[in-house]
Write a protein that holds these residues in place. Structure first.
Motif, PDB file in Angstrom:
ATOM      1  N   TYR A   1       0.894  -1.088  -0.103  1.00 14.86           N
ATOM      2  CA  TYR A   1      -0.176  -0.133   0.045  1.00 14.86           C
ATOM      3  C   TYR A   1       0.648   1.178  -0.428  1.00 14.86           C
ATOM      4  O   TYR A   1       1.864   1.738   0.473  1.00 14.86           O
ATOM      5  N   ARG A   2       0.563   2.453  -0.834  1.00 19.67           N
ATOM      6  CA  ARG A   2       0.601   3.778  -0.281  1.00 19.67           C
ATOM      7  C   ARG A   2      -0.390   4.453  -0.184  1.00 19.67           C
ATOM      8  O   ARG A   2      -1.029   4.352  -0.848  1.00 19.67           O
ATOM      9  N   LEU A   3       0.495   5.830   0.974  1.00 22.68           N
ATOM     10  CA  LEU A   3      -0.640   5.660   1.404  1.00 22.68           C
ATOM     11  C   LEU A   3      -0.420   8.040   1.079  1.00 22.68           C
ATOM     12  O   LEU A   3       0.334   8.415   1.544  1.00 22.68           O
ATOM     13  N   TYR A   4      -0.680   8.226   0.645  1.00 20.33           N
ATOM     14  CA  TYR A   4      -1.087  10.101   0.775  1.00 20.33           C
ATOM     15  C   TYR A   4      -1.761  10.901   1.149  1.00 20.33           C
ATOM     16  O   TYR A   4      -3.080  10.618   1.855  1.00 20.33           O
ATOM     17  N   ARG A   5      -1.494  11.736   1.224  1.00 18.35           N
ATOM     18  CA  ARG A   5      -2.032  13.133   2.446  1.00 18.35           C
ATOM     19  C   ARG A   5      -1.593  14.463   0.907  1.00 18.35           C
ATOM     20  O   ARG A   5      -0.977  14.503   0.941  1.00 18.35           O
ATOM     21  N   ASN A   6      -3.080  15.268   1.686  1.00 17.01           N
ATOM     22  CA  ASN A   6      -2.888  16.960   0.599  1.00 17.01           C
ATOM     23  C   ASN A   6      -4.005  16.921   1.413  1.00 17.01           C
ATOM     24  O   ASN A   6      -4.797  17.285   1.844  1.00 17.01           O
ATOM     25  N   ILE A   7      -3.577  18.413   0.576  1.00 21.90           N
ATOM     26  CA  ILE A   7      -4.488  19.719   1.598  1.00 21.90           C
ATOM     27  C   ILE A   7      -5.252  20.257   0.215  1.00 21.90           C
ATOM     28  O   ILE A   7      -6.281  20.946   0.914  1.00 21.90           O
ATOM     29  N   PHE A   8      -5.670  20.059  -0.809  1.00 23.01           N
ATOM     30  CA  PHE A   8      -6.565  19.893  -1.746  1.00 23.01           C
ATOM     31  C   PHE A   8      -7.491  18.405  -1.793  1.00 23.01           C
ATOM     32  O   PHE A   8      -7.286  17.514  -1.850  1.00 23.01           O
ATOM     33  N   PRO A   9      -8.832  18.539  -2.089  1.00 24.83           N
ATOM     34  CA  PRO A   9      -9.655  17.036  -2.021  1.00 24.83           C
ATOM     35  C   PRO A   9      -9.667  16.646  -4.056  1.00 24.83           C
ATOM     36  O   PRO A   9      -8.667  16.939  -4.489  1.00 24.83           O
ATOM     37  N   PHE A  10      -9.362  15.361  -3.094  1.00 26.87           N
ATOM     38  CA  PHE A  10      -9.300  14.541  -4.391  1.00 26.87           C
ATOM     39  C   PHE A  10     -10.015  14.550  -5.432  1.00 26.87           C
ATOM     40  O   PHE A  10     -10.550  14.701  -5.197  1.00 26.87           O
ATOM     41  N   GLU A  11      -9.097  14.499  -6.196  1.00 29.10           N
ATOM     42  CA  GLU A  11      -9.854  14.034  -7.707  1.00 29.10           C
ATOM     43  C   GLU A  11      -9.656  13.512  -8.652  1.00 29.10           C
ATOM     44  O   GLU A  11      -8.487  13.052  -8.734  1.00 29.10           O
ATOM     45  N   GLN A  12     -10.335  12.645  -9.237  1.00 23.25           N
ATOM     46  CA  GLN A  12      -9.906  11.564 -10.188  1.00 23.25           C
ATOM     47  C   GLN A  12      -9.051  11.758 -11.320  1.00 23.25           C
ATOM     48  O   GLN A  12      -9.068  12.959 -12.348  1.00 23.25           O
ATOM     49  N   GLY A  13      -7.493  11.081 -11.441  1.00 27.42           N
ATOM     50  CA  GLY A  13      -6.792  11.476 -11.984  1.00 27.42           C
ATOM     51  C   GLY A  13      -5.289  12.369 -11.867  1.00 27.42           C
ATOM     52  O   GLY A  13      -5.001  12.707 -12.975  1.00 27.42           O
ATOM     53  N   GLN A  14      -5.708  13.314 -10.745  1.00 28.29           N
ATOM     54  CA  GLN A  14      -5.055  14.037 -10.050  1.00 28.29           C
ATOM     55  C   GLN A  14      -4.343  13.340  -9.316  1.00 28.29           C
ATOM     56  O   GLN A  14      -4.474  12.335  -9.034  1.00 28.29           O
ATOM     57  N   SER A  15      -3.111  14.490  -9.423  1.00 29.92           N
ATOM     58  CA  SER A  15      -2.071  13.913  -8.447  1.00 29.92           C
ATOM     59  C   SER A  15      -2.583  13.770  -6.273  1.00 29.92           C
ATOM     60  O   SER A  15      -3.424  14.504  -6.763  1.00 29.92           O
ATOM     61  N   MET A  16      -2.338  13.003  -6.337  1.00 27.20           N
ATOM     62  CA  MET A  16      -2.886  12.212  -5.047  1.00 27.20           C
ATOM     63  C   MET A  16      -2.137  13.354  -3.375  1.00 27.20           C
ATOM     64  O   MET A  16      -2.468  12.806  -2.561  1.00 27.20           O
TER      65      MET A  16
ATOM     66  N   THR B   1      -5.528   9.451   0.397  1.00 25.07           N
ATOM     67  CA  THR B   1      -5.417   8.621  -0.780  1.00 25.07           C
ATOM     68  C   THR B   1      -5.346   7.536  -0.412  1.00 25.07           C
ATOM     69  O   THR B   1      -3.777   7.515  -0.404  1.00 25.07           O
ATOM     70  N   LEU B   2      -5.554   6.414  -0.211  1.00 27.41           N
ATOM     71  CA  LEU B   2      -4.743   4.818  -0.367  1.00 27.41           C
ATOM     72  C   LEU B   2      -4.780   4.293  -1.121  1.00 27.41           C
ATOM     73  O   LEU B   2      -5.570   4.299  -1.623  1.00 27.41           O
ATOM     74  N   VAL B   3      -3.821   3.948  -2.253  1.00 32.34           N
ATOM     75  CA  VAL B   3      -3.666   3.905  -3.655  1.00 32.34           C
ATOM     76  C   VAL B   3      -2.748   1.750  -2.745  1.00 32.34           C
ATOM     77  O   VAL B   3      -1.945   1.942  -2.219  1.00 32.34           O
ATOM     78  N   ALA B   4      -4.005   1.002  -3.767  1.00 33.38           N
ATOM     79  CA  ALA B   4      -2.669  -0.416  -3.724  1.00 33.38           C
ATOM     80  C   ALA B   4      -1.792  -0.599  -4.702  1.00 33.38           C
ATOM     81  O   ALA B   4      -2.478   0.012  -5.584  1.00 33.38           O
ATOM     82  N   LEU B   5      -0.837  -1.222  -4.704  1.00 33.38           N
ATOM     83  CA  LEU B   5       0.702  -1.715  -5.133  1.00 33.38           C
ATOM     84  C   LEU B   5      -0.192  -3.192  -5.429  1.00 33.38           C
ATOM     85  O   LEU B   5      -0.528  -3.908  -4.827  1.00 33.38           O
ATOM     86  N   ASN B   6       0.759  -3.496  -6.217  1.00 37.88           N
ATOM     87  CA  ASN B   6       1.295  -4.821  -7.156  1.00 37.88           C
ATOM     88  C   ASN B   6       2.195  -5.470  -6.872  1.00 37.88           C
ATOM     89  O   ASN B   6       3.428  -4.364  -6.070  1.00 37.88           O
TER      90      ASN B   6
END
Lengths: 462, 570
Positions: free
Chosen positions: A137-152, A181-186
């Motif tokens: 897993y990789r966990l991201y933190r942002n101060i801007f709301p999540f948008e599909q296809g944008q930087s996390m 944002t949590l992203v699964a890694l392969n």
């Protein structure tokens, strides 16, 4: 009243009583200074500037006695805070080290990524369920709301172990909304399209122990868990180490105005002495003195500043203010000296000087009575114009790191620090820069007004 | 002047407007002027026409002589222009470099060099070039700080420090393409050393022709790596182009790399990246928010460097006193430093001299040998300080000099510690900020009481950290001398038994904590953004980092924007 009808009376032949009131001057007699003051008062620009200068002196001298905050105190709960921030903090129990348990929060199976405990500025504790096909897993933190296809956002945490499904975020937590944002890694460690996200509202909290040690409450007995305390007030915000901007600006003003006022006073008085001697003596002495001043003009300031710093044995980490002052004094007097010499040369040839001399006036009298007062306008104006340039020089030297040593603030060094965070925390640059600008402008306009007011030729003109 | 106030105010307003207008006009003129004059020279971050990329360097490399270089900036450049017997590939595996194959036993090693390895003047890279380079490193005349790197070779230490004859060195060229080595002691990590710059070759005839100026300019060096330096304007820029003689030139994707900017100012570099002037930017706490705002793809990498406070143990320094050091250690809180002051993601609070990712015998070193528990205890610290004051016979402590680098993070960090020591212990600290070169010189000369040090691993073995405080190590800036620690370092160097070595590292970790030799600050994590048109960047813990030597440009037509995470995520 015809000619015939008039008959002289005895009283007609009394002498007229001299009425001094008629010949008297109708308006009070004004000295040179009173006259200048009147003309200065009529100049709104100069008066506003004068009030600003007085206010600045008050800010500098009296300020630290009114706002008694240590400019070196680091309030690490409020780093880089802009002015007017919400200072409420809720008291909590001491925070135990997290063992990965869920605490009091109800776990909802519907949410993949969830908080183990209410998020606060001490920590944000995140847990997550297995994501399909995830080898890591990789966990991201942002101060801007999540948008599909944008930087996390900012990658906080990466794990290549699918069992590892918790993370405690301690990094720079401020009371605001964070978007995780949590992203699964392969299996090869690449990000897959399996993404979940969560918005987390962070509350500002303090433990009771912290509140006592920071002096926000008097003793631990007075307060209870859940009470609201207010963090220290910083009316102009804090800098990159949580130091109070207002206190730093006041102390910084001491350095800036000390240099700005003392350096011009000293070098202008020396220049006056030097220039008037040269002008009054004339001849060979004048030639020698003025050629020496030409030589001094050619010396580079920055180089001498560095040389003085070394010659004075000013080691690293020590204040460079004294060598700065001396370098300014040693190198800046020639312009005043030239100006005064020119004036004196001119006045020396005036008729009233010749008359005075014929009447037996000594040199001392000539200088004190005629020459100095007549050059006073020029001298005062030179001083007021030298003040802003000295303040600028100090700011510039502190900006390039030649001036004060940390943690002593000066306006220039504060600008230097502020420019690094210009985009994210503009108040750290704007306040000192504004003060430098206002001070320099005020002194310039005041000098302008003084020049008009003190000009002897303008006397008694409106 | 019937109404002087309003007249002068309107005059002021007009003057102000005029000034702003004039300023604006001036900016336009200057902008036009700069665009028209420098347009040809300055390339964008990625230039397809010349197949090149442009980058920024943190600092000017002091010099590029591989036998003397110690700093990471020189390491970056040398990693692009030179090649050792072995090299580290993109997956951090050792692969053949100049050596085609090799054999390592417990007593020595043998290397067979490839016959198509060439210097940039076209001549062959031979075994003699390596032997000459190594002899130069351990020659006491060179005074190389990294001479200890070659101490695994037989008699190297004796030659370097005790004046033994050079021909006794346990490294011989059997012929032009074969090198045979003898070890001083059995060594378990020797192959990991060979990719490091101290083991790079130097051609003897060229070295002598430069009359001591080897590595000081672009034309006083000979290159055997993927790139050659074509231009080195000191303190301004370095340009490198692909080496036509490099044996593996077909796997090099770029024709040129330009390090066109030398600055440590992260804001300036962020702006350069934003304006498409450089292809990669390292972020810090201040520039992070702009990067988030611009929606760039931020990547993170733990570079393995450990930062810590070191004390000066030379005679006459107050910091020779254990209780003073202990007091300073007891008030420091690396967690507060990392999470509230530096605020950079990826940084971990420092706990020990060994990084958290370090593997032990079977599992993580930290699990096998936990770091001694550290708690901030101000009362205990004050007690130690009082003992120190009495032992030193002082009425009060004079200011201590804290040497630090001039980077924004280091400045923040040193001001933070200045405040911590002042607030809790009443110790005055003078901060001595120096540029990189000057700081290294001052560290070596011992002109400090306390220094903000850091150490990046040179090879992947805990020994790279463990021998830092050995009494003979020149990198032991404070001249710490403890026979008990030296003994453990000897064990770790000489043993082939991993369990025994790890026990020694554990003992070293304990000594360093209990004798208050270091105050760990943080383990550095890097966050950075790369232009998505550049692929193949390698970040690594040892050697050249970042390594663009095998980077390449993606097709011009694929049309990637910086924010496009779908394409740029990998």
């Amino acid at each position: 009243m015809t000619e015939n009808s008039y008959r002289a009376q005895a009283g007609d032949f009394n002498p007229i009583i001299a009425d001094h009131r008629i010949q008297g001057i109708s308006r009070p007699s004004l000295s040179y200074w009173q006259d200048a003051w009147l003309r200065l008062k009529a100049n709104a620009r100069a008066m506003v500037s004068l009030y600003i200068v007085i206010a600045l002196l008050f800010f500098t001298i009296a300020g630290p006695y009114i706002w008694t905050v240590d400019p070196a105190f680091q309030d690490l709960d409020q780093v880089s805070q802009p002015p007017n921030i919400d200072r409420k903090a809720t008291l909590i129990k001491p925070y135990p080290i997290w063992d990965g348990s869920t605490g009091t929060v109800d776990v909802k199976d519907s949410e993949t990524l969830y908080l183990a405990q209410a998020a606060n500025t001490e920590s944000v504790r995140l847990l997550w369920h297995v994501m399909p096909g995830a080898e890591g897993y990789r966990l991201y933190r942002n101060i801007f709301p999540f948008e599909q296809g944008q930087s996390m956002g900012l990658p906080l945490f990466t794990t290549f172990s699918p069992q590892n499904r918790l993370f405690e975020d301690l990094l720079d937590l401020t009371p605001r909304t964070f978007y995780y944002t949590l992203v699964a890694l392969n299996a090869t460690g690449q990000e897959t399209s399996e993404v979940v996200n969560i918005a987390v509202e962070v509350q500002r909290v303090l433990t009771i122990e912290q509140a006592v040690s920071k002096g926000l409450v008097d003793s631990a007995e007075e307060v209870d868990v859940g009470d609201v305390v207010y963090l220290k007030l910083h009316p102009m915000g804090t800098d990159y180490l949580g130091r109070d901007m207002l206190a730093r600006l006041m102390y910084g003003a001491r350095i800036s105005l000390f240099i700005g006022i003392f350096a011009p006073l000293i070098f202008v008085s020396f220049g006056v002495l030097y220039g008037s001697t040269a002008g009054f003596m004339g001849g060979k002495i004048d030639q020698v003195l003025m050629r020496f001043s030409d030589f001094v003009v050619a010396l580079p300031f920055l180089l001498f500043m560095i040389l003085f710093k070394i010659a004075f044995g000013i080691g690293p980490g020590e204040s460079g203010v004294m060598p700065m002052l001396i370098a300014m004094v040693v190198l800046s007097w020639p312009s005043t000296a030239r100006l005064v010499r020119g004036q004196i040369l001119q006045i020396r040839e005036e008729g009233y000087i010749a008359a005075s001399r014929l009447l037996g006036a000594k040199s001392r009298y000539l200088i004190m009575r005629h020459m100095i007062p007549n050059t006073m306008g020029v001298i005062l104006v030179t001083i007021t114009f030298a003040v802003p340039s000295a303040i600028f020089t100090e700011a510039f030297l502190s900006f390039i790191g030649m001036g004060v040593a940390p943690p002593t603030p000066s306006w220039g060094s504060m600008c230097f620090e502020g420019i690094k965070t210009m985009l994210t925390h503009p108040h750290e640059l704007i306040f000192p820069a504004l003060l430098i600008s206002i001070t320099v402008l005020a002194f310039n306009l005041l000098g302008d007004g003084l020049r008009d007011a003190l000009d002897a030729k303008m006397r008694s003109r409106e | 002047m019937s109404n002087p106030n309003s007249a002068s105010i309107s005059q002021l307003v007009w003057l102000g407007l005029g000034a702003v207008g004039a300023f604006f006009l001036l900016m336009l003129v200057l902008n036009w002027a700069s665009a028209s004059t420098s347009g040809e020279q300055s390339l964008g971050s990625v230039d397809y026409a010349s197949n090149s990329i442009t980058l920024a360097l943190e600092q000017e490399p002091p010099q590029l002589d591989s036998s003397r270089s110690t700093d990471s900036v020189s390491g970056i450049i040398l990693g692009h222009v030179m090649e050792g017997l072995l090299r580290v590939d993109g997956n951090n595996k050792l692969v053949p470099g100049v050596a085609e194959r090799w054999e390592i036993t417990s007593t020595g090693a043998k290397f067979w060099l490839r016959d198509n390895a060439r210097w940039s003047d076209g001549s062959q890279v031979t075994a003699h070039d390596f032997i000459f380079a190594w002899q130069t490193v351990i020659n006491p005349v060179t005074a190389s700080q990294y001479a200890f790197f070659l101490y695994p070779l037989k008699n190297a230490e004796a030659i370097n420090s005790r004046g033994m004859a050079m021909d006794q060195l346990g490294a011989r060229a059997l012929d032009d393409l074969t090198i045979e080595l003898e070890f001083e002691n059995p060594i378990s990590y020797f192959d990991k050393l060979l990719a490091f710059s101290t083991y790079f070759p130097i051609k003897e005839s060229f070295f002598n022709s430069t009359r001591g100026r080897y590595g000081s300019d672009a034309d006083t060096m000979l290159y055997n790596g993927p790139f050659v330096i074509t231009q080195w304007v000191h303190s301004a820029q370095l340009r490198a182009k692909k080496n036509p003689h490099y044996w593996d030139k077909d796997s090099i994707g770029l024709d040129a790399i330009n390090w066109s900017y030398i600055t440590a100012d992260t804001t300036a570099k962020l702006n350069l990246f934003k304006d498409n002037r450089i292809a990669m930017v390292q972020l810090d706490a201040e520039t992070l928010e702009s990067a988030l705002y611009n929606k760039w793809n931020i990547k993170q990498f733990a570079d393995g460097t450990i930062f810590y406070i070191e004390f000066n143990h030379r005679d006459g320094r107050l910091t020779t006193n254990y209780h003073l050091r202990r007091a300073m250690q007891l008030v420091s809180n690396s967690s507060e430093l990392v999470y509230k002051v530096i605020k950079l993601p990826g940084n971990l609070p420092g706990m020990s001299l060994f990084p958290s990712w370090q593997m032990g015998e079977n599992k993580l070193f930290q699990l096998e040998y936990p770091t001694p528990e550290h708690r901030v205890d101000i009362d205990e610290a004050k007690r130690h300080l009082e003992i120190a004051r009495q032992e030193l016979g002082l009425s009060s402590f004079p200011p201590l000099v804290m040497l630090s680098s001039d980077s924004p993070t280091a400045r923040k960090q040193s001001e933070y510690y200045q405040n911590v020591f002042k607030r809790t212990l009443g110790l005055e600290i003078k901060i001595d900020q120096q540029i990189f070169k000057q700081r290294l010189a001052k560290m070596l000369a011992g002109e400090f009481d306390v220094v903000m040090g850091g150490w990046g691993p040179d090879y992947e073995d805990p020994l790279t950290f463990a021998d830092l405080f050995a009494s003979w190590n020149i990198q032991n800036r404070g001249r710490y001398n403890n026979p008990a620690l030296d003994k453990q370092v000897r064990i770790a160097q000489g043993s082939l038994n991993q369990a025994e070595r790890m026990r020694a590292f554990g003992a070293i970790q304990d000594i360093l904590y209990h004798d208050s030799v270091v105050i760990p600050n943080y383990e550095r994590g890097r966050i950075y953004v790369v232009d998505p048109r550049v692929k193949g960047l390698v970040r690594r813990i040892t050697g050249a980092d970042p390594d663009f030597s095998r980077a390449y440009l993606v097709d011009k037509d694929s049309n990637i924007s910086k924010g496009d995470s779908k394409v740029a995520a990998n």
